[in-house]
Design an enzyme around this catalytic site. Sequence first.
Site, PDB file in Angstrom:
ATOM      1  N   SER A 187       0.848  -1.197   0.000  1.00 19.54           N
ATOM      2  CA  SER A 187       0.000   0.000   0.000  1.00 19.54           C
ATOM      3  C   SER A 187       0.881   1.243   0.000  1.00 19.54           C
ATOM      4  O   SER A 187       1.741   1.412   0.871  1.00 19.54           O
ATOM      5  CB  SER A 187      -0.894   0.011   1.240  1.00 19.54           C
ATOM      6  OG  SER A 187      -1.370   1.331   1.465  1.00 19.54           O
ATOM      7  N   HIS A 245      -1.302  -1.176  -3.931  1.00 17.73           N
ATOM      8  CA  HIS A 245      -2.623  -0.904  -3.362  1.00 17.73           C
ATOM      9  C   HIS A 245      -2.722   0.604  -3.110  1.00 17.73           C
ATOM     10  O   HIS A 245      -1.827   1.204  -2.523  1.00 17.73           O
ATOM     11  CB  HIS A 245      -2.725  -1.692  -2.055  1.00 17.73           C
ATOM     12  CG  HIS A 245      -4.004  -1.584  -1.313  1.00 17.73           C
ATOM     13  ND1 HIS A 245      -5.101  -2.374  -1.594  1.00 17.73           N
ATOM     14  CD2 HIS A 245      -4.369  -0.792  -0.269  1.00 17.73           C
ATOM     15  CE1 HIS A 245      -6.083  -2.077  -0.752  1.00 17.73           C
ATOM     16  NE2 HIS A 245      -5.666  -1.115   0.067  1.00 17.73           N
ATOM     17  N   ASP A 301      -4.880   3.594  -1.482  1.00 24.45           N
ATOM     18  CA  ASP A 301      -5.904   3.883  -0.478  1.00 24.45           C
ATOM     19  C   ASP A 301      -6.464   5.290  -0.650  1.00 24.45           C
ATOM     20  O   ASP A 301      -5.779   6.286  -0.422  1.00 24.45           O
ATOM     21  CB  ASP A 301      -5.300   3.753   0.925  1.00 24.45           C
ATOM     22  CG  ASP A 301      -5.148   2.302   1.335  1.00 24.45           C
ATOM     23  OD1 ASP A 301      -6.139   1.559   1.240  1.00 24.45           O
ATOM     24  OD2 ASP A 301      -4.037   1.916   1.746  1.00 24.45           O
ATOM     25  N   MET A 340      -9.276   8.052   0.448  1.00 25.59           N
ATOM     26  CA  MET A 340     -10.213   8.429   1.528  1.00 25.59           C
ATOM     27  C   MET A 340     -10.702   9.849   1.299  1.00 25.59           C
ATOM     28  O   MET A 340      -9.942  10.704   0.838  1.00 25.59           O
ATOM     29  CB  MET A 340      -9.522   8.354   2.889  1.00 25.59           C
ATOM     30  CG  MET A 340      -8.941   6.987   3.178  1.00 25.59           C
ATOM     31  SD  MET A 340      -8.190   6.908   4.804  1.00 25.59           S
ATOM     32  CE  MET A 340      -7.053   5.536   4.573  1.00 25.59           C
ATOM     33  N   HIS A 347      -8.589   1.104  -3.500  1.00 22.02           N
ATOM     34  CA  HIS A 347      -9.486   0.834  -2.368  1.00 22.02           C
ATOM     35  C   HIS A 347     -10.146   2.160  -1.993  1.00 22.02           C
ATOM     36  O   HIS A 347      -9.508   3.029  -1.413  1.00 22.02           O
ATOM     37  CB  HIS A 347      -8.625   0.260  -1.214  1.00 22.02           C
ATOM     38  CG  HIS A 347      -9.363   0.061   0.059  1.00 22.02           C
ATOM     39  ND1 HIS A 347      -8.726  -0.195   1.248  1.00 22.02           N
ATOM     40  CD2 HIS A 347     -10.696   0.065   0.350  1.00 22.02           C
ATOM     41  CE1 HIS A 347      -9.617  -0.332   2.214  1.00 22.02           C
ATOM     42  NE2 HIS A 347     -10.816  -0.172   1.697  1.00 22.02           N
ATOM     43  N   MET A 380     -12.318   4.312   0.094  1.00 21.39           N
ATOM     44  CA  MET A 380     -12.983   4.494   1.393  1.00 21.39           C
ATOM     45  C   MET A 380     -13.676   5.843   1.335  1.00 21.39           C
ATOM     46  O   MET A 380     -13.231   6.829   1.930  1.00 21.39           O
ATOM     47  CB  MET A 380     -11.933   4.421   2.514  1.00 21.39           C
ATOM     48  CG  MET A 380     -11.416   2.999   2.731  1.00 21.39           C
ATOM     49  SD  MET A 380      -9.834   2.921   3.587  1.00 21.39           S
ATOM     50  CE  MET A 380      -8.718   3.134   2.205  1.00 21.39           C
ATOM     51  N   MET A 413     -11.310  -6.006   5.928  1.00 21.90           N
ATOM     52  CA  MET A 413     -10.529  -5.030   6.704  1.00 21.90           C
ATOM     53  C   MET A 413     -10.178  -5.625   8.064  1.00 21.90           C
ATOM     54  O   MET A 413     -11.053  -6.074   8.806  1.00 21.90           O
ATOM     55  CB  MET A 413     -11.338  -3.742   6.935  1.00 21.90           C
ATOM     56  CG  MET A 413     -11.602  -2.904   5.710  1.00 21.90           C
ATOM     57  SD  MET A 413     -10.119  -2.317   4.873  1.00 21.90           S
ATOM     58  CE  MET A 413      -9.403  -1.234   6.107  1.00 21.90           C
ATOM     59  N   ASP A 434      -6.435  -6.494   4.644  1.00 16.61           N
ATOM     60  CA  ASP A 434      -5.898  -5.135   4.664  1.00 16.61           C
ATOM     61  C   ASP A 434      -5.927  -4.568   6.076  1.00 16.61           C
ATOM     62  O   ASP A 434      -6.992  -4.359   6.650  1.00 16.61           O
ATOM     63  CB  ASP A 434      -6.761  -4.268   3.722  1.00 16.61           C
ATOM     64  CG  ASP A 434      -6.189  -2.876   3.525  1.00 16.61           C
ATOM     65  OD1 ASP A 434      -5.090  -2.590   4.031  1.00 16.61           O
ATOM     66  OD2 ASP A 434      -6.867  -2.065   2.859  1.00 16.61           O
ATOM     67  N   GLY A 446      -2.610  -3.940   9.217  1.00 15.70           N
ATOM     68  CA  GLY A 446      -1.755  -4.598  10.205  1.00 15.70           C
ATOM     69  C   GLY A 446      -1.116  -5.883   9.711  1.00 15.70           C
ATOM     70  O   GLY A 446      -0.689  -6.721  10.509  1.00 15.70           O
TER      71      GLY A 446
END
Length: 254
Positions: free
Chosen positions: A30, A55, A57, A59, A89, A91, A170, A205, A207
């Site tokens: 990511s 990846h 991300d 938002m 992805h 969000m 998630m 996705d 941790g």
Amino acid sequence: MVFSEKWKWVYDMAMIDIKEKPSHPLVAVSILSADFGQMAVDCRDVIEKRSDLLHVDVMDGHFAPNLTMGADMLKGVRKHLPNVYLDSHLMVEKPQDYVEQFAKAGSNNFSFHWEVTSDNPERGASGVDAADLIKMIHDHGMDAGLVINPDTQAQVLEKYLGDIQVALVMSVWPGFSGQKFMPEVLEKVKWLRENGPDAMRVEMDGGVSPETVNDCAEAGCDMMVSASAVFGSNDRAGVIEALHESAKHWWWTK
Ligand code: DX5
Ligand code: ZN
């Protein structure tokens, strides 16, 4: 710079097809934890170190409490890495507003959250119709993914399993990289892998690190997202290798 000899390999590499059952869990680094001031350099670095894809991300500050990046960032990455699979992805509250932008920018996949769809009783008619959105994504030439938050059951995706290319689970709350992995979501992975077709990837996705990845693989995950574990290490190649090594614990190889 983009067309220099040093980076010729990025034009020679082959684009992966995530619909093919992989021989080892795919690693999706990511870019959220990359150095935004030298994004292309960091992206090439992790691809050279054998990340299978990237990846992205996205938002909007509403669905998740953070602002990150949009289609323009992806377009910039695409320019420097023409053959790398880009996994977006979203969000965001209204993913349907961004499908065209992301397709034009060069995204290969477009994943949106089940929580913003009309299937979610909390949204009802104000949510987007998931089947319509999946069709719209496919019509724009991208793979489609559905994402579930840590407190959403996997079974809500049942009716879409034959249509989507990615089911994303998630293992942290959307918002930030560097959060702690939530092992309680592993059960959902198991159910998705058992019930989804071979052509569908089950992506984890949040941790994901060399410490948590084996449990993900054992549950049936075949696509591992990792941001801080890779970019926070001074041995990025070693971390990516450890993520691939989770194949030894892989559900599918048993
Ligand atoms: C969280 C994002 C993740 C995040 C993962 O909202 O969706 O992709 O970047 O970061 P790590 O791997 O650090 O948990
Ligand atoms: Zn993500």
